[in-house]
Design a protein around this motif. Structure first.
Motif, PDB file in Angstrom:
ATOM      1  N   PRO A  96      34.003 -55.924 -21.429  1.00 28.73           N
ATOM      2  CA  PRO A  96      35.084 -54.952 -21.515  1.00 28.73           C
ATOM      3  C   PRO A  96      35.663 -54.656 -20.137  1.00 28.73           C
ATOM      4  N   ILE A  97      36.987 -54.649 -20.052  1.00 31.11           N
ATOM      5  CA  ILE A  97      37.698 -54.395 -18.796  1.00 31.11           C
ATOM      6  C   ILE A  97      38.566 -53.152 -18.991  1.00 31.11           C
ATOM      7  N   ASP A  98      38.393 -52.155 -18.122  1.00 34.19           N
ATOM      8  CA  ASP A  98      39.138 -50.906 -18.253  1.00 34.19           C
ATOM      9  C   ASP A  98      40.565 -51.056 -17.732  1.00 34.19           C
ATOM     10  N   ILE A  99      41.545 -50.807 -18.613  1.00 32.94           N
ATOM     11  CA  ILE A  99      42.935 -50.674 -18.193  1.00 32.94           C
ATOM     12  C   ILE A  99      43.492 -49.428 -18.884  1.00 32.94           C
ATOM     13  N   PRO A 100      44.511 -48.783 -18.310  1.00 31.72           N
ATOM     14  CA  PRO A 100      44.935 -47.470 -18.818  1.00 31.72           C
ATOM     15  C   PRO A 100      45.756 -47.505 -20.096  1.00 31.72           C
ATOM     16  N   ASN A 101      46.386 -48.645 -20.408  1.00 37.05           N
ATOM     17  CA  ASN A 101      47.263 -48.729 -21.574  1.00 37.05           C
ATOM     18  C   ASN A 101      47.000 -50.024 -22.333  1.00 37.05           C
ATOM     19  N   MET A 102      47.352 -50.017 -23.623  1.00 38.40           N
ATOM     20  CA  MET A 102      47.406 -51.273 -24.357  1.00 38.40           C
ATOM     21  C   MET A 102      48.714 -51.955 -23.996  1.00 38.40           C
ATOM     22  N   VAL A 103      48.615 -53.079 -23.320  1.00 40.12           N
ATOM     23  CA  VAL A 103      49.800 -53.823 -22.900  1.00 40.12           C
ATOM     24  C   VAL A 103      49.776 -55.220 -23.505  1.00 40.12           C
ATOM     25  N   MET A 104      50.939 -55.790 -23.674  1.00 38.74           N
ATOM     26  CA  MET A 104      51.035 -57.151 -24.177  1.00 38.74           C
ATOM     27  C   MET A 104      50.718 -58.104 -23.024  1.00 38.74           C
ATOM     28  N   MET A 105      49.487 -58.574 -22.999  1.00 40.17           N
ATOM     29  CA  MET A 105      49.019 -59.481 -21.951  1.00 40.17           C
ATOM     30  C   MET A 105      48.925 -60.879 -22.575  1.00 40.17           C
ATOM     31  N   HIS A 106      50.014 -61.592 -22.531  1.00 34.60           N
ATOM     32  CA  HIS A 106      50.117 -62.841 -23.282  1.00 34.60           C
ATOM     33  C   HIS A 106      49.285 -63.966 -22.673  1.00 34.60           C
ATOM     34  N   ASP A 107      49.093 -63.951 -21.365  1.00 37.21           N
ATOM     35  CA  ASP A 107      48.418 -65.061 -20.692  1.00 37.21           C
ATOM     36  C   ASP A 107      47.720 -64.520 -19.450  1.00 37.21           C
ATOM     37  N   PHE A 108      46.935 -65.357 -18.795  1.00 40.78           N
ATOM     38  CA  PHE A 108      46.290 -64.950 -17.553  1.00 40.78           C
ATOM     39  C   PHE A 108      46.103 -66.159 -16.659  1.00 40.78           C
ATOM     40  N   ASN A 109      45.458 -65.954 -15.506  1.00 37.28           N
ATOM     41  CA  ASN A 109      45.361 -66.994 -14.487  1.00 37.28           C
ATOM     42  C   ASN A 109      43.890 -67.300 -14.211  1.00 37.28           C
ATOM     43  N   VAL A 110      43.593 -68.570 -13.983  1.00 34.90           N
ATOM     44  CA  VAL A 110      42.223 -68.996 -13.695  1.00 34.90           C
ATOM     45  C   VAL A 110      42.241 -69.937 -12.495  1.00 34.90           C
ATOM     46  N   THR A 111      41.354 -69.668 -11.537  1.00 37.02           N
ATOM     47  CA  THR A 111      41.146 -70.579 -10.414  1.00 37.02           C
ATOM     48  C   THR A 111      39.702 -71.059 -10.448  1.00 37.02           C
ATOM     49  N   ARG A 112      39.307 -71.794  -9.433  1.00 42.53           N
ATOM     50  CA  ARG A 112      37.944 -72.339  -9.405  1.00 42.53           C
ATOM     51  C   ARG A 112      36.886 -71.240  -9.466  1.00 42.53           C
ATOM     52  N   ASN A 113      37.161 -70.089  -8.840  1.00 40.72           N
ATOM     53  CA  ASN A 113      36.152 -69.040  -8.741  1.00 40.72           C
ATOM     54  C   ASN A 113      36.551 -67.701  -9.353  1.00 40.72           C
ATOM     55  N   HIS A 114      37.804 -67.543  -9.754  1.00 42.29           N
ATOM     56  CA  HIS A 114      38.287 -66.241 -10.188  1.00 42.29           C
ATOM     57  C   HIS A 114      39.137 -66.338 -11.450  1.00 42.29           C
ATOM     58  N   VAL A 115      39.258 -65.191 -12.126  1.00 43.26           N
ATOM     59  CA  VAL A 115      40.302 -64.990 -13.132  1.00 43.26           C
ATOM     60  C   VAL A 115      41.187 -63.853 -12.628  1.00 43.26           C
ATOM     61  N   VAL A 116      42.458 -63.886 -13.010  1.00 42.07           N
ATOM     62  CA  VAL A 116      43.399 -62.853 -12.601  1.00 42.07           C
ATOM     63  C   VAL A 116      44.122 -62.342 -13.848  1.00 42.07           C
ATOM     64  N   PHE A 117      43.873 -61.062 -14.171  1.00 36.66           N
ATOM     65  CA  PHE A 117      44.522 -60.416 -15.309  1.00 36.66           C
ATOM     66  C   PHE A 117      45.865 -59.831 -14.858  1.00 36.66           C
ATOM     67  N   MET A 118      46.849 -59.845 -15.753  1.00 39.85           N
ATOM     68  CA  MET A 118      48.176 -59.319 -15.445  1.00 39.85           C
ATOM     69  C   MET A 118      48.423 -58.068 -16.284  1.00 39.85           C
TER      70      MET A 118
END
Length: 267
Positions: A172-194
């Motif tokens: 579970p990841i805490d964010i303040p609102n329900m947002v339409m997060m259609h996609d995200f980013n992945v690198t060799r060592n990290h993920v990046v949520f938008m």
């Protein structure tokens, strides 16, 4: 009905003593069916498959036979039951399974002939929807995904699935609102949520799409190690915008570089 096509003129050019292109190409997208709407978010999922072998191509298409499609449901009738997916956005192969995806429900499995096998929740380990755009790591074979379609906190979950198809982590990841997060980013060592400000807005229900761009909600990127937890996420504020899809993401000289299709607003 399956349609088979073979270009006889091109086939004459194939030297059968040499290796030739062989494999399959499968795509997914909405196709109108009955009362199911024409809108590209809510139309019935249809999978198209091309088998390439011996200098020829065969083609077939099949609806993904979910209850949403077969029972001819209205778009809002599919909300709340994770099995009622239009399964109309994407299709991937992972751990020997062909999965038709859409972001508000569970995946749906199909066989090699594009027949619908059934709803797939990883033997009950997946209790949330799964994004339509998970990423398969070319090094580890892991499937990395997330879920945003939750009407209560924490609103976001990160999902990590092993190369052999076992759920390793649902974080579970805490964010303040329900947002339409259609996609995200992945690198060799990290993920990046938008975390971008296309926010749930129930006043928009009558339009059939209960989200609205709210610039005042702000925008930020959440950087997390690929096997990290909520406590490890570093949030970075950015100018309000919206991104449906990233193009690429990588790490370079200690930095994370994202290439995205960025819009000043959406909807």
């Amino acid at each position: 009905m399956a349609l088979q096509y073979r270009d006889r003129a091109e086939e004459k050019l194939v030297d059968r003593e040499k290796p030739a292109l062989r494999g399959a190409y499968v795509r997914n997208g909405f196709n109108p069916a009955g009362r199911v709407p024409w809108h590209w978010f809510f139309g019935a999922g249809m999978v198209h498959g091309f088998e390439i072998a011996d200098g020829g191509v065969s083609y077939r298409n099949r609806y993904v036979h979910t209850p949403y499609v077969d029972n001819d449901l209205d778009m809002m009738e599919g909300i709340g039951d994770l099995t009622l997916s239009p399964a109309n956005t994407h299709i991937i192969e992972h751990a020997g399974r062909l999965l038709a995806l859409e972001e508000a429900h569970f995946p749906w499995e199909m066989d090699r002939d594009l027949n619908t096998v059934g709803c797939f929740d990883y033997d009950g380990r997946l209790a949330t929807p799964m994004t339509a755009h998970p990423k398969i790591c070319p090094d580890t074979g892991e499937l990395l995904a997330f879920s945003y379609f939750s009407f209560q906190p924490p609103y976001l979950h990160y999902v990590r699935i092993s190369a052999d198809g076992r759920v390793q982590q649902v974080e579970p990841i805490d964010i303040p609102n329900m947002v339409m997060m259609h996609d995200f980013n992945v690198t060799r060592n990290h993920v990046v949520f938008m975390d971008l400000p296309v926010c749930l807005d129930l006043s928009q229900l009558s339009t059939g799409f209960p989200f609205r761009f709210n610039r005042d909600a702000g925008a930020r990127l959440g950087v997390m190690p690929r096997n990290g937890t909520n406590a490890d996420v570093k949030w970075i504020d950015i100018d309000p915008c919206y991104v449906f899809h990233p193009v690429n993401a990588h790490e370079e000289d200690g930095n994370i570089v994202l290439h995205v299709s960025r819009m000043d607003s959406a909807f």
